[in-house]
Design a protein around this motif. Sequence first.
Motif, PDB file in Angstrom:
ATOM      1  N   ALA A  16       0.868  -1.185   0.013  1.00  0.00           N
ATOM      2  CA  ALA A  16       0.060   0.048  -0.179  1.00  0.00           C
ATOM      3  C   ALA A  16       0.835   1.100  -0.078  1.00  0.00           C
ATOM      4  O   ALA A  16       2.040   1.087   0.627  1.00  0.00           O
ATOM      5  N   THR A  17       0.355   2.187  -0.652  1.00  0.00           N
ATOM      6  CA  THR A  17       1.331   3.661  -0.788  1.00  0.00           C
ATOM      7  C   THR A  17       0.529   4.570   0.110  1.00  0.00           C
ATOM      8  O   THR A  17      -0.563   4.579   0.286  1.00  0.00           O
ATOM      9  N   GLN A  18       1.301   4.986   1.022  1.00  0.00           N
ATOM     10  CA  GLN A  18       0.774   5.924   2.089  1.00  0.00           C
ATOM     11  C   GLN A  18       0.473   7.127   1.595  1.00  0.00           C
ATOM     12  O   GLN A  18       1.072   7.805   0.809  1.00  0.00           O
ATOM     13  N   ARG A  20      -1.642   8.979   0.037  1.00  0.00           N
ATOM     14  CA  ARG A  20      -2.020   9.559  -1.209  1.00  0.00           C
ATOM     15  C   ARG A  20      -3.585   9.408  -1.523  1.00  0.00           C
ATOM     16  O   ARG A  20      -4.066   8.384  -1.388  1.00  0.00           O
ATOM     17  N   LYS A  22      -7.131   9.039  -2.670  1.00  0.00           N
ATOM     18  CA  LYS A  22      -7.981   8.264  -3.530  1.00  0.00           C
ATOM     19  C   LYS A  22      -8.447   8.799  -4.733  1.00  0.00           C
ATOM     20  O   LYS A  22      -7.751   8.452  -5.847  1.00  0.00           O
ATOM     21  N   ARG A  25      -4.886   9.729  -6.724  1.00  0.00           N
ATOM     22  CA  ARG A  25      -4.657   8.557  -7.561  1.00  0.00           C
ATOM     23  C   ARG A  25      -5.355   8.250  -8.940  1.00  0.00           C
ATOM     24  O   ARG A  25      -4.832   7.940  -9.911  1.00  0.00           O
ATOM     25  N   ASN A 309       1.204   0.448  -8.541  1.00  0.00           N
ATOM     26  CA  ASN A 309       0.541  -0.514  -7.697  1.00  0.00           C
ATOM     27  C   ASN A 309      -0.716  -0.780  -8.403  1.00  0.00           C
ATOM     28  O   ASN A 309      -1.809  -0.978  -7.705  1.00  0.00           O
ATOM     29  N   ASP A 338      -6.422  -0.865  -8.834  1.00  0.00           N
ATOM     30  CA  ASP A 338      -5.658  -0.179  -8.092  1.00  0.00           C
ATOM     31  C   ASP A 338      -5.496  -0.722  -6.855  1.00  0.00           C
ATOM     32  O   ASP A 338      -6.597  -0.735  -6.074  1.00  0.00           O
ATOM     33  N   HIS A 339      -4.215  -1.433  -6.297  1.00  0.00           N
ATOM     34  CA  HIS A 339      -4.149  -2.137  -5.134  1.00  0.00           C
ATOM     35  C   HIS A 339      -4.275  -1.176  -3.981  1.00  0.00           C
ATOM     36  O   HIS A 339      -4.557  -1.401  -2.887  1.00  0.00           O
ATOM     37  N   ASP A 340      -3.962   0.169  -4.127  1.00  0.00           N
ATOM     38  CA  ASP A 340      -3.887   1.071  -3.116  1.00  0.00           C
ATOM     39  C   ASP A 340      -5.238   1.448  -2.604  1.00  0.00           C
ATOM     40  O   ASP A 340      -5.745   1.741  -1.605  1.00  0.00           O
TER      41      ASP A 340
END
Length: 422
Positions: A16-18, A20, A22, A25, A309, A338-340
């Motif tokens: 996961a990207t911290q 950012r 939704k 992205r 991601n 998108d997996h984030d």
Amino acid sequence: MEDLQQIRPCAGEFPATQGRGKEKRLQEYTESQQLRERMDRIRHKIMVLSGKGGVGKSTVAVNMAVALALEGKRVGILDLDFHGPSIPKLLKLEDRRPRTDGHSLLPIEFAYGIKVMSMGFLLPDEKSAVIWRGPVKMGAIKQLLSEVAWGELDYLIIDFPPGTGDEALSAAQLLPESDGAVIVTTPQDLSLTDVRKSLDFCRQVKMKVLGVIENMSGLVCPHCQGVIDVFKRGGGETMAQEAGVPFLGRIPIDPLIVEASDKGTPFIYHHNTTEAAKAFSKAILPILNLEEDKPMGTTPVVDEKASQNTSRIAVPVAGGLLCAHFGHCETFALIDVDHDLNVILKREDIPPPPHEPGLLPRWLQEKGANMIIAGGMGSRAKGLFDEQGIQVVVGASPADPETIVNAYLAGTLMTGENVCDH
Ligand code: ADP
């Protein structure tokens, strides 16, 4: 019957990207996809650069575009000179304003079918962009590249401001697949020194140099049409030789070029028997001869941030639902996720090639799939998907592909028996 299993996406594979948002992205992803789709429809992208202003860079860009269009090519010109956009002036399009169709910015159509877009059409006045800083320019360039509806083109000629500033750097980053740069210089030492900087720049950003043009090289005598050397000549050629890049030719000073520029009538068309027009035509031959068959659709992913991601999940479909036997499906739903954000970004349905053993795993790999969710699958096919690096989930029940993928993303996809009967 096997017990139902709950399938969860593997967090380790998709960290996961911290921090950012939704929306941001999704917007980044959409923009970079749009840019890729637009640029995929343009076969050749040519940057026109110069070390300093006033050497005739825009004149070369315009005449190159016209010469290519006269050869039957579909051509666009993008003027990225924010501080002094001269393409509208050179084509007498200063009063035109591009229209939009709600989604895209429509380029202005010039003669010979040439499509034109310039910062000059969009800025309220010439001073507006002077205060723009790097990131704002990068954003504006990205927007221009992704929002202009060029359609299919053989060539996009991109005219930059002089020097090697933010604009050239942004374009080099956003269009890593460009064919390369044409560098325009004049024969004087001063301009040659500046052009060395352009060559260094291209080396640094790994942009191919298609060649150097020495403009304003000698003066065409209006009486005898002979060429008089006003400044010295040949510096551009020597420099190209030293740098190991092609020399595309010398274009003499011709008062008719100034006249044509002022009238907005392309010189190369109206004065095609002059020395300067012949020199232009010769200089663009290597551009014209760039591989005719370079396939469209070779633009690499341009926004690493937006793609790091995401993955593409393939679901075999028949009658709108997941098809138990993937070899007999009507289409494959290719679903980008998108997996984030745990969201579906895009879905595309494409028919598979005619059934042939072992073909589908390779075909799906070429289509960029990272995973297949299927009803059933034999162990041989599973092995082939493994070989292609495509993760396999079997035992999903017939349902709408997006419902299945959303369930997978939410960690609630239930899989049962592998329903393969062969
Ligand atoms: P740049 O884009 O490098 O700033 P331009 O293409 O705007 O330069 O050209 C500057 C001026 O020089 C224009 O008035 C143009 O008509 C003129 N010019 C360019 N090349 C020639 C040439 N070979 N002979 C005569 N005038 C030229």
